[in-house]
Design a protein around this motif. Structure first.
Motif, mmCIF file in Angstrom:
data_model
loop_
_atom_site.group_PDB
_atom_site.id
_atom_site.type_symbol
_atom_site.label_atom_id
_atom_site.label_comp_id
_atom_site.label_asym_id
_atom_site.label_seq_id
_atom_site.Cartn_x
_atom_site.Cartn_y
_atom_site.Cartn_z
ATOM 1 N N GLU A 1 0.837 -1.198 0.000
ATOM 2 C CA GLU A 1 0.000 0.000 0.000
ATOM 3 C C GLU A 1 0.876 1.254 0.000
ATOM 4 O O GLU A 1 0.488 2.281 -0.551
ATOM 5 N N PHE A 2 2.015 1.151 0.646
ATOM 6 C CA PHE A 2 2.920 2.301 0.685
ATOM 7 C C PHE A 2 3.311 2.710 -0.741
ATOM 8 O O PHE A 2 3.246 3.880 -1.097
ATOM 9 N N ASN B 1 0.199 4.207 -2.520
ATOM 10 C CA ASN B 1 -0.361 5.460 -2.035
ATOM 11 C C ASN B 1 0.624 6.621 -2.046
ATOM 12 O O ASN B 1 0.209 7.759 -2.180
ATOM 13 N N PHE B 2 1.909 6.323 -1.839
ATOM 14 C CA PHE B 2 2.835 7.432 -1.641
ATOM 15 C C PHE B 2 3.830 7.633 -2.772
ATOM 16 O O PHE B 2 4.369 8.712 -2.937
ATOM 17 N N MET B 3 4.086 6.560 -3.541
ATOM 18 C CA MET B 3 5.162 6.669 -4.516
ATOM 19 C C MET B 3 4.900 7.766 -5.542
ATOM 20 O O MET B 3 5.805 8.493 -5.937
ATOM 21 N N SER B 4 3.627 7.886 -5.964
ATOM 22 C CA SER B 4 3.350 8.898 -6.983
ATOM 23 C C SER B 4 3.580 10.295 -6.411
ATOM 24 O O SER B 4 4.058 11.188 -7.113
ATOM 25 N N LEU B 5 3.283 10.466 -5.110
ATOM 26 C CA LEU B 5 3.536 11.766 -4.488
ATOM 27 C C LEU B 5 5.037 12.034 -4.412
ATOM 28 O O LEU B 5 5.493 13.154 -4.657
ATOM 29 N N SER C 1 4.511 0.717 11.510
ATOM 30 C CA SER C 1 4.243 1.369 10.231
ATOM 31 C C SER C 1 4.138 2.874 10.419
ATOM 32 O O SER C 1 4.713 3.644 9.658
ATOM 33 N N PHE C 2 3.417 3.292 11.447
ATOM 34 C CA PHE C 2 3.304 4.723 11.714
ATOM 35 C C PHE C 2 4.671 5.302 12.055
ATOM 36 O O PHE C 2 5.011 6.408 11.651
#
Lengths: 660, 660
Positions: free
Chosen positions: A399-400, A403-407, A566-567
């Motif tokens: 999910e990381f 969700n975050f790679m494109s950002l 994770s957090f």
């Protein structure tokens, strides 16, 4: 194993033959189950424990109710108490001390002034479910009766196997309408009041309560970053680094204090002593053997096999999947770039790659989720907590990337801060709102308009005639009175979606936490939107659980498992991303035009290291458990040690007396 | 409290009045002690425990032996066993299970085939010392008798106070010559054989054994970096980064595996369950109160006071001292620079600043050490482990500035790699050799040539006449026979230096670890020299303990305390220093002449982050305790919990019987 105590008779109500105690678990069989298999399973459930059964009370639904053969499982109140002792359920005694309940000391646990029942509704459900799951294959049962294609091994949980093979369609507990109404009025209907955590725990168990505790704690912790965000917008950009530092410290403190809060809760709930040596989960595979810790006969499997599978197979596969997802993202960016450069392309066509990518991510997620669950099951973890932890770890890594790679790509490769800010705003405001609507309101509306109408008509039809495909009659099992309201409840709740675990809800918070803190340097309003969303989220999640889903099975937990790490990982990453964003900020760079570019970057590398070190120091300086929890645990250990010593002393005294 | 058991009589030897069991502790009073105070103290030691005494056997040295009034303290073997039960000393029973020794089960613990005594020599010493330290001021004793200027508070350890005020000159145990000779032949005389850890533990206790275990483990772990270092010298410089990465992974693995090893040892030694709730150390100040964990009457002081003192006073002061030391170093470099620039300066004069700086560092260290000890004492930590941990933390921070800052200065400010390499070589080869010689050989030679001659003559003089200043005769205390060999031993060992704790030895390893790993990119031979030195160090340290120092007091420990984190911090730092050294290496830069300088540095920042992340993952992936230790601990907990349940059940059964 089960004893009746002198002078304690069953209540008159329970003695009467027609009385059927509250349904704790409903089992719906598959429509294609063979009659002898259904009979075999039902017999197993009601047989005595020493014959390998569950010793539970079973009643079947009348033939004309429901689509499939369905039975209700329950248990007498006296027997529940005896099982509670066996399962070492911890209750608070009259002196306020939390300890394992025993029948001998029943009077010590029941508070005469408090008329509430000793065992909570979720505890009773847990006990019955444990007994059901604990019906294990004996050594001559090598397959499920009449299904030679479905093998069993000695010690396997039969009901879990049947669920797995699809012979049992579903196993679910029933909602308690009266309790839900009372709970709802204090919870999802009371928008501004604090959450009724104790009632939630009584009804839904520890796992779900902990999620709501976390959600509440996290939402409160967002207030400071929110205020900082407002302030940041008023002050000039040269103050930016200070806000970033404060934000990161806020996030780190939140996580450290949550650990403390979590251990307090776990202590109060009596789950803090859960370890990986607890009783194995139903799906744990292994040959029956003497347990090294308790000396009981339990399935055993060497831990190094699990480790080997994890590190040699699962880890490389998960990394491969992550790389795959990463490349899919790169291809999306590449295609989008090319599409934009095509001359005279229609406007709608520019969005096609984005839509295709979104669909692809959705499908990949679905497939990967099944794959991760399969891998974790195959790794064969002993306890449910271990299983959950390793499953969540696998899912979070994937999910990381999604969700975050494109950002990251937008922030550090394209370095388009305006686009990044726009994307963050969209994700935090629009997507969260859509999520909330999708989670709670749409299912509600759908149900109101379609299902409720069809339900009444359907039930009537089912009650009226022979709609059921297989008319299996169970021998020796009584039917429930056709007037019993539980029949309708079981049928309608059986149609609801299943709430597996709070994974999706945690994931939402995890993604949000990332949006808020990873890029706090460029989008200070993030904390406000997250706060606003969470205030709503608390109530929609509550509503969802009470009204949209089947009642979930209660689960004991002592912490939020893999989510804590994770957090923490996001928090550590946010140190790096924020420092990187600051170092590439043109407005900051304008303040030091004479500095060489190498020195400028080294300055931010230094700042980053200082922040990482500060986080580490905070981690060491703030103890995991508050002082009072540590004292209480030490006291418990000390008492137990003393008792062991005394027991040994009296044993050897007895030995000395017999051999003078 | 102390019971005699039926049928167990004292051995005939012990019954005879003239027999005096082995001396466990020797107490030498100050030459200026008032006779009534000495009598008061000696009475305290021999008085019954219920009257606030120590219930130990005391004999004084004859008037003509030794410089000051000296008494020998011992204890009968039966009483030692009873005290061992009270102190919950853990022994392995006949079935190999480690558990708390009880008198009831004496037979279960004594192995008939094994003629060795049940309690080891260090355990007996620990018991006697515990009893001595536990002689505490009663509520009417507001000062030391006849010394109104030396106040006591209720519950203070009287002997610790007397040591502090200088009324008692020293308290030390006696060496056991026969055991030492046997131990030495297996230890310091046998250069290539493995260390006899179990014998070391029996004689010196856990704390010192753990140091030697650590030293051995660390030395073995140096073999891989040593081989890597040789390989590195053969290969071209473009391979440098790989060696750095491997070195860092080696160091990280060493520390992770040491934690595991350490927990194994702690389990086997029975110290793994030590917590901060254990009995307080003798110098712990607080009002007497009921202990929250054990319910015993013990000095109590709120933990938050200690925290306040630590964070609000000690921490700023320590940081100030560190900054001070840093500035002293800067001034030294500045002065040296200026001296070099003076025209026609004589050669010897260039070295003056260096010598002055070395002397200054030595003096600062001496002063700071006293200061840190004072601060830590003032912080009032409850247990010895806590005290040691916080003292060591303070000292290590300061030593870090003194030992490494100048190297950092050379490496990163002056960027003179040749000078750095030269300094490292000097420090690792010359300084370590000097250290070894200074530690073991010089004291030995000094003693051989001066003391041993003077000793024989002195003892003779002392024996012959009235050399003692204060001829105090103790009432009710027997004198030791003048022919007893212990008299000579007590006098000569009383003159030896005291080995406080292994702090200096750990510090040496810590500094060496820093030299080896912080700059492994520029000096690959470091590991070899460290390895060679440590092989020698094991034997010189062993020799030093056996022959140079007074026998140290045995101490129980479960880990190496603050050193673990100190080594970990060096290891984390070495990731940064090595990456920084690599990034500034001209020979590496020559391989990528086209890369922009910003990109070049960012590449190494990325490498550094990957290495730090790898360290973190290793830390999570390698459990603190091996599986078997965790199983064994869980088993113990489970048994204790069961015993507590049973105890409660039988209690309530008894209650039910009495109130039918």
């Amino acid at each position: 194993m089960l004893r009746r105590f002198k002078g304690e008779s069953l209540s008159s109500e329970e003695e009467s033959d027609s009385y059927f105690p509250p349904t704790y678990i409903v089992i719906e069989f598959s429509s294609k189950i063979k009659p002898e298999t259904a009979q075999w399973l039902v017999d197993k459930i009601s047989k005595e424990r020493k014959k390998g059964g569950g010793d539970l009370i079973v009643r079947s639904q009348p033939l004309n109710v429901g689509k499939n053969l369905t039975v209700h499982v329950t248990c007498g109140s006296q027997q529940l108490l005896e099982l509670a002792e066996e399962l070492e359920i911890r209750k608070r005694d009259r002196h306020g001390v939390l300890r394992e309940f025993t029948m001998h000391e029943l009077d010590d646990f029941i508070n005469p002034s408090d008329k509430a029942e000793l065992l909570s509704s979720s505890e009773k459900q847990t006990i019955v479910r444990h007994e059901l799951e604990n019906i294990r294959a004996l050594n001559h049962e090598i397959c499920i009766l009449s299904y030679p294609e479905y093998p069993l091994y000695e010690g396997q949980s039969i009901l879990s196997a049947c669920l797995h093979y699809g012979i049992i369609k579903q196993i679910y507990p029933l909602h308690d309408e009266a309790f839900i109404r009372k709970l709802g009025s204090k919870w999802y209907s009371a928008f501004l009041s604090p959450q009724p955590y104790e009632d939630i725990r009584i009804y839904f168990g520890e796992s779900i309560t902990l999620y709501f505790q976390f959600l509440g704690f996290y939402t409160r912790s967002l207030i400071v970053p929110m205020l900082l965000g407002f302030l940041q917008m008023l002050l000039p950009s040269s103050f930016l680094p200070f806000f970033c530092i404060l934000n990161i410290i806020c996030a780190s403190m939140f996580l450290e204090f949550w650990r403390r809060k979590c251990s307090e809760l776990a202590y109060i709930w009596g789950t803090i002593t859960m370890t990986s040596f607890d009783e194995p989960r139903a799906n744990f595979r292994g040959h029956m053997g003497i347990d090294a810790v308790t000396g009981k006969l339990l399935p055993q499997a060497p831990r190094f096999q699990t480790h080997m599978k994890m590190y040699c197979v699962s880890l490389p596969l998960v990394v491969l999947c992550m790389i795959g997802a990463f490349f899919v993202m790169l291809i999306y960016f590449w295609v989008e770039d090319h599409v934009k450069q095509i001359p005279d392309v229609p406007n709608w066509f520019i969005n096609v790659p984005g839509v295709v990518y979104a669909i692809l991510v959705y499908v990949m997620n679905l497939v990967y989720r099944k794959f991760a669950t399969f891998l974790t099951e195959w790794e064969n973890h002993r306890t449910q907590s271990q299983f959950d932890r390793h499953r969540v770890t696998k899912l979070v890594l994937f999910e990381f990337v999604n969700n975050f790679m494109s950002l990251f790509y937008v922030a550090f490769i394209i370095q388009d801060i305006a686009l990044l800010r726009y994307q963050l705003a969209t994700l935090l405001i629009v997507l969260q709102a859509i999520n909330n609507i999708q989670e709670a309101f749409i299912p509600l509306i759908l149900r109101r308009f379609f299902l409720s109408e069809s339900k009444t008509s359907k039930t009537k039809i089912e009650k009226s005639g022979k709609t059921r495909k297989a008319n299996i009659e169970l021998v020796g099992i009584k039917e429930i009175e056709p007037t019993d309201s539980r029949l309708d409840e079981a049928v309608s709740e059986g149609r609801l979606d299943v709430y597996e675990d709070p994974y999706d809800d945690y994931l939402e918070l995890f993604v949000q936490f990332g949006y808020v803190f990873l890029f706090s340097a460029v989008y200070p309003m993030a904390a406000f939107w997250a706060f606003a969303n969470n205030c709503l989220e608390i109530r929609t999640d509550a509503f969802k659980l009470c009204r949209i889903y089947q009642r979930p099975m209660a689960r004991k937990v002592k912490d939020i498992g893999a989510w804590q790490r994770s957090f923490q990982a996001i928090c550590a990453l946010s140190v790096m991303t924020n420092c990187a964003l600051l170092s590439t900020s043109p407005s900051l760079r304008a303040h030091a035009p004479d500095m060489s570019s190498t020195k400028w970057y080294l300055m931010f590398v230094l700042l980053e290291h200082l922040l990482l070190a500060a986080r580490q120091i905070l981690h060491y300086a703030i103890p995991d458990k508050p002082e009072w929890v540590r004292v209480a645990l030490a006291k418990g250990n000390y008492k137990a040690k003393q008792a062991l010593k005394q027991q040994r002393a009296s044993k050897s005294r007895r030995k000395n007396l017999s051999n003078p």
